[in-house]
Design a protein around this motif. Structure first.
Motif, PDB file in Angstrom:
ATOM      1  N   MET A 149     -17.119 -14.891 -74.402  1.00  0.00           N
ATOM      2  CA  MET A 149     -17.753 -14.034 -73.446  1.00  0.00           C
ATOM      3  C   MET A 149     -18.760 -13.070 -74.078  1.00  0.00           C
ATOM      4  O   MET A 149     -19.154 -12.108 -73.474  1.00  0.00           O
ATOM      5  CB  MET A 149     -16.699 -13.226 -72.683  1.00  0.00           C
ATOM      6  CG  MET A 149     -15.821 -14.059 -71.788  1.00  0.00           C
ATOM      7  SD  MET A 149     -16.817 -14.882 -70.538  1.00  0.00           S
ATOM      8  CE  MET A 149     -15.944 -16.390 -70.374  1.00  0.00           C
ATOM      9  N   ILE A 170     -19.151  -9.796 -64.012  1.00  0.00           N
ATOM     10  CA  ILE A 170     -17.907 -10.361 -64.524  1.00  0.00           C
ATOM     11  C   ILE A 170     -18.198 -11.792 -64.960  1.00  0.00           C
ATOM     12  O   ILE A 170     -18.879 -12.534 -64.265  1.00  0.00           O
ATOM     13  CB  ILE A 170     -16.815 -10.381 -63.428  1.00  0.00           C
ATOM     14  CG1 ILE A 170     -16.497  -8.976 -62.937  1.00  0.00           C
ATOM     15  CG2 ILE A 170     -15.578 -11.121 -63.906  1.00  0.00           C
ATOM     16  CD1 ILE A 170     -15.576  -8.184 -63.803  1.00  0.00           C
ATOM     17  N   SER A 171     -17.680 -12.173 -66.124  1.00  0.00           N
ATOM     18  CA  SER A 171     -17.753 -13.560 -66.593  1.00  0.00           C
ATOM     19  C   SER A 171     -16.333 -14.012 -66.863  1.00  0.00           C
ATOM     20  O   SER A 171     -15.514 -13.241 -67.370  1.00  0.00           O
ATOM     21  CB  SER A 171     -18.579 -13.657 -67.877  1.00  0.00           C
ATOM     22  OG  SER A 171     -19.890 -13.225 -67.659  1.00  0.00           O
ATOM     23  N   GLU A 172     -16.058 -15.289 -66.542  1.00  0.00           N
ATOM     24  CA  GLU A 172     -14.696 -15.793 -66.707  1.00  0.00           C
ATOM     25  C   GLU A 172     -14.698 -17.224 -67.223  1.00  0.00           C
ATOM     26  O   GLU A 172     -15.595 -17.997 -66.903  1.00  0.00           O
ATOM     27  CB  GLU A 172     -13.956 -15.760 -65.364  1.00  0.00           C
ATOM     28  CG  GLU A 172     -13.856 -14.374 -64.784  1.00  0.00           C
ATOM     29  CD  GLU A 172     -13.351 -14.381 -63.355  1.00  0.00           C
ATOM     30  OE1 GLU A 172     -12.234 -13.894 -63.142  1.00  0.00           O
ATOM     31  OE2 GLU A 172     -14.075 -14.881 -62.478  1.00  0.00           O
ATOM     32  N   TYR A 173     -13.673 -17.517 -67.991  1.00  0.00           N
ATOM     33  CA  TYR A 173     -13.413 -18.886 -68.427  1.00  0.00           C
ATOM     34  C   TYR A 173     -11.905 -19.082 -68.344  1.00  0.00           C
ATOM     35  O   TYR A 173     -11.145 -18.214 -68.803  1.00  0.00           O
ATOM     36  CB  TYR A 173     -13.885 -19.113 -69.867  1.00  0.00           C
ATOM     37  CG  TYR A 173     -13.418 -20.430 -70.418  1.00  0.00           C
ATOM     38  CD1 TYR A 173     -14.054 -21.607 -70.071  1.00  0.00           C
ATOM     39  CD2 TYR A 173     -12.296 -20.503 -71.226  1.00  0.00           C
ATOM     40  CE1 TYR A 173     -13.608 -22.831 -70.539  1.00  0.00           C
ATOM     41  CE2 TYR A 173     -11.841 -21.727 -71.708  1.00  0.00           C
ATOM     42  CZ  TYR A 173     -12.498 -22.878 -71.353  1.00  0.00           C
ATOM     43  OH  TYR A 173     -12.047 -24.078 -71.814  1.00  0.00           O
ATOM     44  N   ALA A 174     -11.479 -20.189 -67.751  1.00  0.00           N
ATOM     45  CA  ALA A 174     -10.039 -20.447 -67.627  1.00  0.00           C
ATOM     46  C   ALA A 174      -9.738 -21.896 -67.957  1.00  0.00           C
ATOM     47  O   ALA A 174     -10.493 -22.799 -67.611  1.00  0.00           O
ATOM     48  CB  ALA A 174      -9.577 -20.130 -66.214  1.00  0.00           C
ATOM     49  N   ARG A 195      -6.994 -17.446 -69.678  1.00  0.00           N
ATOM     50  CA  ARG A 195      -8.386 -17.170 -69.370  1.00  0.00           C
ATOM     51  C   ARG A 195      -8.945 -16.072 -70.260  1.00  0.00           C
ATOM     52  O   ARG A 195      -8.214 -15.294 -70.861  1.00  0.00           O
ATOM     53  CB  ARG A 195      -8.570 -16.826 -67.909  1.00  0.00           C
ATOM     54  CG  ARG A 195      -8.019 -15.506 -67.507  1.00  0.00           C
ATOM     55  CD  ARG A 195      -8.504 -15.140 -66.122  1.00  0.00           C
ATOM     56  NE  ARG A 195      -7.400 -14.936 -65.221  1.00  0.00           N
ATOM     57  CZ  ARG A 195      -7.510 -14.858 -63.925  1.00  0.00           C
ATOM     58  NH1 ARG A 195      -8.663 -15.016 -63.349  1.00  0.00           N
ATOM     59  NH2 ARG A 195      -6.480 -14.646 -63.167  1.00  0.00           N
ATOM     60  N   THR A 204     -11.840 -13.100 -69.700  1.00  0.00           N
ATOM     61  CA  THR A 204     -12.625 -12.420 -68.672  1.00  0.00           C
ATOM     62  C   THR A 204     -13.377 -11.270 -69.322  1.00  0.00           C
ATOM     63  O   THR A 204     -12.822 -10.552 -70.148  1.00  0.00           O
ATOM     64  CB  THR A 204     -11.712 -11.864 -67.562  1.00  0.00           C
ATOM     65  OG1 THR A 204     -10.900 -12.915 -67.053  1.00  0.00           O
ATOM     66  CG2 THR A 204     -12.531 -11.263 -66.430  1.00  0.00           C
ATOM     67  N   SER A 205     -14.630 -11.125 -68.959  1.00  0.00           N
ATOM     68  CA  SER A 205     -15.392  -9.980 -69.463  1.00  0.00           C
ATOM     69  C   SER A 205     -16.015  -9.232 -68.294  1.00  0.00           C
ATOM     70  O   SER A 205     -16.290  -9.808 -67.240  1.00  0.00           O
ATOM     71  CB  SER A 205     -16.473 -10.411 -70.449  1.00  0.00           C
ATOM     72  OG  SER A 205     -17.537 -11.046 -69.787  1.00  0.00           O
ATOM     73  N   ARG A 206     -16.207  -7.950 -68.519  1.00  0.00           N
ATOM     74  CA  ARG A 206     -16.934  -7.109 -67.570  1.00  0.00           C
ATOM     75  C   ARG A 206     -18.011  -6.398 -68.378  1.00  0.00           C
ATOM     76  O   ARG A 206     -17.742  -5.808 -69.415  1.00  0.00           O
ATOM     77  CB  ARG A 206     -16.018  -6.089 -66.922  1.00  0.00           C
ATOM     78  CG  ARG A 206     -16.722  -5.217 -65.892  1.00  0.00           C
ATOM     79  CD  ARG A 206     -15.716  -4.318 -65.167  1.00  0.00           C
ATOM     80  NE  ARG A 206     -16.305  -3.693 -64.026  1.00  0.00           N
ATOM     81  CZ  ARG A 206     -16.890  -2.476 -64.040  1.00  0.00           C
ATOM     82  NH1 ARG A 206     -16.932  -1.781 -65.166  1.00  0.00           N
ATOM     83  NH2 ARG A 206     -17.398  -1.963 -62.956  1.00  0.00           N
ATOM     84  N   VAL A 228     -11.150  -5.045 -64.431  1.00  0.00           N
ATOM     85  CA  VAL A 228     -10.942  -6.483 -64.630  1.00  0.00           C
ATOM     86  C   VAL A 228      -9.635  -6.928 -63.993  1.00  0.00           C
ATOM     87  O   VAL A 228      -9.567  -7.937 -63.298  1.00  0.00           O
ATOM     88  CB  VAL A 228     -10.992  -6.843 -66.134  1.00  0.00           C
ATOM     89  CG1 VAL A 228     -10.433  -8.228 -66.387  1.00  0.00           C
ATOM     90  CG2 VAL A 228     -12.422  -6.759 -66.635  1.00  0.00           C
ATOM     91  N   MET A 278      -8.952  -9.649 -61.029  1.00  0.00           N
ATOM     92  CA  MET A 278      -8.061 -10.778 -61.266  1.00  0.00           C
ATOM     93  C   MET A 278      -6.932 -10.826 -60.237  1.00  0.00           C
ATOM     94  O   MET A 278      -6.475 -11.909 -59.866  1.00  0.00           O
ATOM     95  CB  MET A 278      -7.492 -10.707 -62.686  1.00  0.00           C
ATOM     96  CG  MET A 278      -8.531 -10.972 -63.765  1.00  0.00           C
ATOM     97  SD  MET A 278      -7.981 -10.566 -65.445  1.00  0.00           S
ATOM     98  CE  MET A 278      -6.630 -11.695 -65.665  1.00  0.00           C
TER      99      MET A 278
END
Length: 161
Positions: free
Chosen positions: A1, A69-73, A78, A80-82, A128, A132
């Motif tokens: 992220m 917000i960026s997310e990878y799961a 996961r 997650t970034s803000r 965050v 979520m």
């Protein structure tokens, strides 16, 4: 992220009647593309769309967005970034860690300042976690069966796994 992975150029060629800026320096998100194109087409986005049109920003360079917000799961975990213009917070389930970067003094995200700025860390962590808590998250989702060991290593080397 980190920005080197998620900050990607997006080029828009609006109709000729728009006097546009060279670049938007404010925050935009992938979610903003749909509402922007609908705005260009002369219609408004449905209420259930999360994004915000950045059509005005094409003319003035400014957006209304305070954070992205960026997310990878994958495999029940996961990252997650803000991000705001000043700060980046990363919550990483894969490595069981969180990081905070002061982008005004560390634009390349090299120095975690989470212990130096606990009040900022807590604020971003709360934002965050609040996001979520409103999402459905499939803990069984995985592409493990579709990825061979070589591809897995390449993804790991790039920081995706």
């Amino acid at each position: 992220m980190y920005d080197e992975l998620i900050h990607v150029p997006f080029i828009v060629k609006p109709p000729a009647e728009y006097d546009t800026v060279d670049a938007i320096e404010d925050l935009t998100a992938y979610l903003d593309i749909g509402p922007t194109f609908l705005d260009l087409a002369g219609t408004s986005a449905p209420d259930e769309m999360e994004g915000q049109s950045f059509l005005d920003a094409l003319e003035n360079g400014k957006t209304e967005r305070e954070a992205v917000i960026s997310e990878y799961a994958n495999s029940g975990k996961r990252i997650t970034s803000r991000r705001t213009l000043e700060w980046k917070y990363i919550l990483d389930d894969y490595h069981d860690r969180e990081e905070l970067f002061d982008l005004t003094t560390d634009s390349t995200e090299q120095t975690d300042c989470s212990t130096d700025r606990p009040e900022v860390l807590e604020s971003f962590r709360d934002a965050v976690r609040e996001r979520m808590s409103h999402e459905e998250f499939d803990t069984d989702a995985s592409f493990d069966d579709d990825v061979d060991e070589e591809m897995r290593q390449q993804l790991e080397d790039l920081g995706y796994l």
